[in-house]
Design a protein around this motif. Structure first.
Motif, PDB file in Angstrom:
ATOM      1  N   ILE A 143      -6.245 -11.053 -52.958  1.00 30.55           N
ATOM      2  CA  ILE A 143      -6.083  -9.718 -52.358  1.00 30.55           C
ATOM      3  C   ILE A 143      -4.681  -9.142 -52.564  1.00 30.55           C
ATOM      4  O   ILE A 143      -4.323  -8.149 -51.943  1.00 30.55           O
ATOM      5  CB  ILE A 143      -6.437  -9.724 -50.854  1.00 30.55           C
ATOM      6  CG1 ILE A 143      -5.603 -10.754 -50.085  1.00 30.55           C
ATOM      7  CG2 ILE A 143      -7.926  -9.990 -50.662  1.00 30.55           C
ATOM      8  CD1 ILE A 143      -5.892 -10.788 -48.587  1.00 30.55           C
ATOM      9  N   CYS A 175      -7.808  -8.704 -46.138  1.00 29.24           N
ATOM     10  CA  CYS A 175      -8.661  -8.144 -47.193  1.00 29.24           C
ATOM     11  C   CYS A 175      -7.833  -7.234 -48.096  1.00 29.24           C
ATOM     12  O   CYS A 175      -8.367  -6.409 -48.826  1.00 29.24           O
ATOM     13  CB  CYS A 175      -9.852  -7.397 -46.609  1.00 29.24           C
ATOM     14  SG  CYS A 175      -9.435  -5.994 -45.546  1.00 29.24           S
ATOM     15  N   CYS A 180      -7.202  -5.818 -42.247  1.00 27.25           N
ATOM     16  CA  CYS A 180      -8.539  -6.335 -41.927  1.00 27.25           C
ATOM     17  C   CYS A 180      -8.699  -6.627 -40.437  1.00 27.25           C
ATOM     18  O   CYS A 180      -9.236  -7.669 -40.046  1.00 27.25           O
ATOM     19  CB  CYS A 180      -8.829  -7.597 -42.746  1.00 27.25           C
ATOM     20  SG  CYS A 180     -10.584  -7.814 -43.139  1.00 27.25           S
ATOM     21  N   ILE A 231     -12.224  -3.537 -43.940  1.00 28.14           N
ATOM     22  CA  ILE A 231     -13.597  -3.643 -44.429  1.00 28.14           C
ATOM     23  C   ILE A 231     -14.418  -2.474 -43.904  1.00 28.14           C
ATOM     24  O   ILE A 231     -14.414  -2.192 -42.700  1.00 28.14           O
ATOM     25  CB  ILE A 231     -14.234  -4.973 -43.998  1.00 28.14           C
ATOM     26  CG1 ILE A 231     -13.520  -6.149 -44.681  1.00 28.14           C
ATOM     27  CG2 ILE A 231     -15.729  -4.996 -44.318  1.00 28.14           C
ATOM     28  CD1 ILE A 231     -13.586  -6.121 -46.196  1.00 28.14           C
ATOM     29  N   ILE A 241     -14.762  -7.667 -53.591  1.00 25.13           N
ATOM     30  CA  ILE A 241     -14.473  -8.581 -52.486  1.00 25.13           C
ATOM     31  C   ILE A 241     -15.744  -9.021 -51.773  1.00 25.13           C
ATOM     32  O   ILE A 241     -15.795 -10.097 -51.172  1.00 25.13           O
ATOM     33  CB  ILE A 241     -13.488  -7.935 -51.482  1.00 25.13           C
ATOM     34  CG1 ILE A 241     -12.835  -9.012 -50.602  1.00 25.13           C
ATOM     35  CG2 ILE A 241     -14.181  -6.875 -50.623  1.00 25.13           C
ATOM     36  CD1 ILE A 241     -11.694  -8.465 -49.743  1.00 25.13           C
ATOM     37  N   SER A 274     -13.433  -3.419 -49.474  1.00 18.75           N
ATOM     38  CA  SER A 274     -12.122  -3.360 -48.838  1.00 18.75           C
ATOM     39  C   SER A 274     -11.495  -2.027 -49.207  1.00 18.75           C
ATOM     40  O   SER A 274     -11.291  -1.726 -50.388  1.00 18.75           O
ATOM     41  CB  SER A 274     -11.239  -4.513 -49.318  1.00 18.75           C
ATOM     42  OG  SER A 274      -9.929  -4.364 -48.807  1.00 18.75           O
TER      43      SER A 274
END
Length: 342
Positions: free
Chosen positions: A135, A154, A242, A272, A322, A334
């Motif tokens: 990431i 994320c 995230c 997310i 992802i 993401s």
């Protein structure tokens, strides 16, 4: 008269609005309750409530910071019951977990992660280092703060963000402090980083890590990102990795972020969002909630809440791969964003 009847039946011709009315036949509710009951974001709920009020079915009154909705009067209750509208209990099968239950589940799960009882948030079989690498974190980042890297992100908001020396930075959902420490290196001794997390064990671990890494410009506070323990107009940059998907009331998170930012302040988010809605069973699944999936909003709803809070939005990147790497193929991505306070 005909127009009134038309509005009445049109207002009841929607499943979400029927659910709202059914709940209010049981007892009065705050506007914020319906997101949990109906499984919709607060912006969508507000639109449905407006239609019901304009149709003469509901009324509302303000009670402090809350807006309480009820059926307009006893005559309307009788009319609704004659039309076959049934009472709805928010605890009935098919409804979503309430906000407190979600927070307790998240707090319990992330407490275990902080204590090392479990590894990661349950979003895949990758190691913490592999997650960080995938990431956007460099080997230097993970090696420098290995104890703080719990493999929970994320994206890499500190890399996305324009963080300058002397800035006051706020980290929403700071966990063990990984992003906070990366930001602290950028702001230097003339700046400061404040990390907020609602899990006591995470705060304890972050404070231990700050001592180990010898940071004096980082402070970790126990608190809820829906009600930030931070002064108004006091922050230059906000970062969040995230975490917002875990908050039941995302609208409040963005409004609180707007409140604490200074004029022209910026917020950098990796989070997310869903590309397709989940089933009720998936949204009730504690593991999916804690894994950043079950509580996520649809992409467009998420962006709408941000704009409603007053921010200008720039989409930096959208990582759909992802889903396969970390999230077992669920329909999500993401989303990396830069928000600016107008």
């Amino acid at each position: 008269m005909i127009d009134d009847q038309s509005r009445f039946f049109k207002a009841l011709g929607d499943r979400t609005r029927l659910t709202i009315v059914g709940c209010l036949l049981k007892h009065d509710h705050c506007a914020c309750d319906f997101s949990t009951v109906a499984g919709k974001d607060q912006t969508t709920i507000s639109r449905h409530l407006k239609i019901l009020v304009e149709a003469g079915i509901l009324r509302y009154e303000k009670a402090g910071r809350n807006v309480i909705y009820s059926i307009k009067d006893d005559k309307m209750k009788e009319t609704l019951e004659k039309c076959g509208v049934e009472e709805v209990d928010s605890c009935c099968p098919g409804s979503l977990m309430d906000a407190d239950a979600k927070k307790n589940a998240v707090r319990k799960n992330y407490g275990k992660i902080a204590l090392g009882v479990v590894q990661g948030c349950g979003c895949g079989n990758l190691t913490n280092e592999q997650v960080a690498s995938s990431i956007g974190y460099s080997p230097e980042d993970t090696q420098s703060f290995s104890e703080a890297n719990l493999g929970l992100g994320c994206g890499n908001p500190t890399a996305l963000g324009e963080i300058k020396e002397g800035n006051i930075v706020l980290d929403l959902g700071s966990g063990a402090g990984f992003d906070s420490f990366l930001a602290a290196r950028k702001v230097g001794n003339t700046g400061k980083v404040i990390g907020i997390d609602m899990t006591e064990d995470m705060i304890a671990k972050a404070r231990e890590n700050a001592k180990e890494y010898d940071f004096v410009n980082v402070e970790f506070r126990l608190g809820d990102i829906e009600e930030l323990p931070v002064e108004t107009d006091s922050v230059d940059v906000i970062i969040s990795n995230c975490v917002i998907n875990l908050a039941p009331d995302k609208s409040r998170v963005f409004k609180e972020a707007y409140r604490v930012l200074r004029d022209n302040g910026r917020m950098y988010i990796s989070d997310i969002v869903l590309l397709k809605d989940l089933t009720v069973e998936e949204r009730n699944n504690e593991e999916l909630i804690c894994a950043c999936v079950g509580g996520a909003l649809l992409r467009d709803d998420y962006l709408r809440l941000i704009r409603d809070a007053g921010f200008n939005v720039r989409i930096i990147d959208e990582d759909q791969d992802i889903s396969k790497r970390q999230y077992s193929g669920y329909p999500l991505e993401s989303l990396k964003l830069e928000l600016t306070k107008k």
